[in-house]
Design an enzyme around this catalytic site. Sequence first.
Site: not given
Ligand code: AMP
Ligand code: ZN
Ligand code: ZN
Length: 403
Positions: A36, A72, A93, A106, A157, A240-241
Amino acid sequence: MRKMLRSAVSLILLSLTLVHFSYASQKPYIILVSFDGFRWDYLHRGLTPNLERMQRNGVAALSLQPVFPTKTFPNHLAIITGMYPENHGIIFNRFRDPFSGKTYSLGDASAVRDPRWYLGEAFWETAERQGIVCASYFWPGSEMRPDYRHPTFFEKYEHNRPYEIRVDGVLKWLQLPEAERPHFITLYFDAVDSKAHQYGTRAAETDSAIARVDRMLGRLIAGLEKLGMLNQVNIIAVSDHGMMDTSPRRVIYIDRILGDTPFEFQQRGPVMMVQPKPGYRDEALRKLRAAEKHFRAFAREDVPAYWHFSQHPFISEIVVVAEPGWLLQLSGEKVRGKATHGWDNHTINMHGIFVAMGPNFKKSYRTGTLRNIDIYPLLCKIMGIKPRQNIDGKLERIAFILR
Ligand code: AMP
Ligand code: ZN
Ligand code: ZN
């Protein structure tokens, strides 16, 4: 006579078994690993010997272009379905269905399993239908119901599950008897994203996370070697980014611009979805447009076509996008964290990595930027299965990296 017949039958049975066995042993393996927030240029910090080994023995792209918004869930779903978020349905998300009032998030275990949000077909659905057992050691969407929409094996998860246990779990799946053994497996690590959010892209903590996830790749490769499977397995490492540092000095306060125009909003940060109260759309748009500095505001239907972010019905009437490095929020709110992502997917800082090694990939092959929506058709090609036809990804933009 009967004896002859019996030996003929057993001969036929034996050859059938042999044919089956050789087919099975030829069926490709793919392990798709996601780091990630692993920005494209983190590969050049000299912290990643295992990714470098993969580059030498396989394919490396200059960068992997994510989809907009560069978050993500929208991107993991784009990778696994070959679709833009407006088509696969996971537009952020966290977002609201304005018609039912329900929210996808999420962090909500029941929402992430609810199939109503997911409009695309994940690779594991395509593959399982065509006889390939799949497994996921975490991937957004992998816990979906009903049973035919998730991989045969998946893990619920758990953010703090030790990374070693994840890698060893994958290696365990590969030791199952052939009939049960998954040939497609996903694996996911958050640390690089989490640390950069907290400490910034140049922090020592981020560097340690980069080195740590690379060590997990090393553990996976060593495990495959020990099982004698390394030259049978295709490993694809993606992110992912990317990530970009933020500053409390680069903030736009949307409520100050809209003044007394009534509105609701979802998201803050690089992108904000603004939903004016009924009858106020034009007024809100006018005010936002007049104030455009370090951001742009679009009516949903006028969001630039290259973002593919206007067709989904849950996208608000106005989409506001900040200039990379700038944040949209409300006055009185503090800037949280030191870095983030979500901006224009054409900005190189939002790009991730694509490094792949294995029997199906060219060796020591460098290419330019690849697009993450093209990974789904690539996976289908490697597996020798039929992809869905209603996808946005195109095999011809990526097939040249295969042998
Ligand atoms: P972002 O806010 O876009 O940076 O999202 C990253 C977060 O997504 C990570 O720190 C994880 O906590 C969460 N995440 C990643 N994969 C999963 C999953 N399969 N189920 C739930 N949460 C996830
Ligand atoms: Zn991400
Ligand atoms: Zn992030």
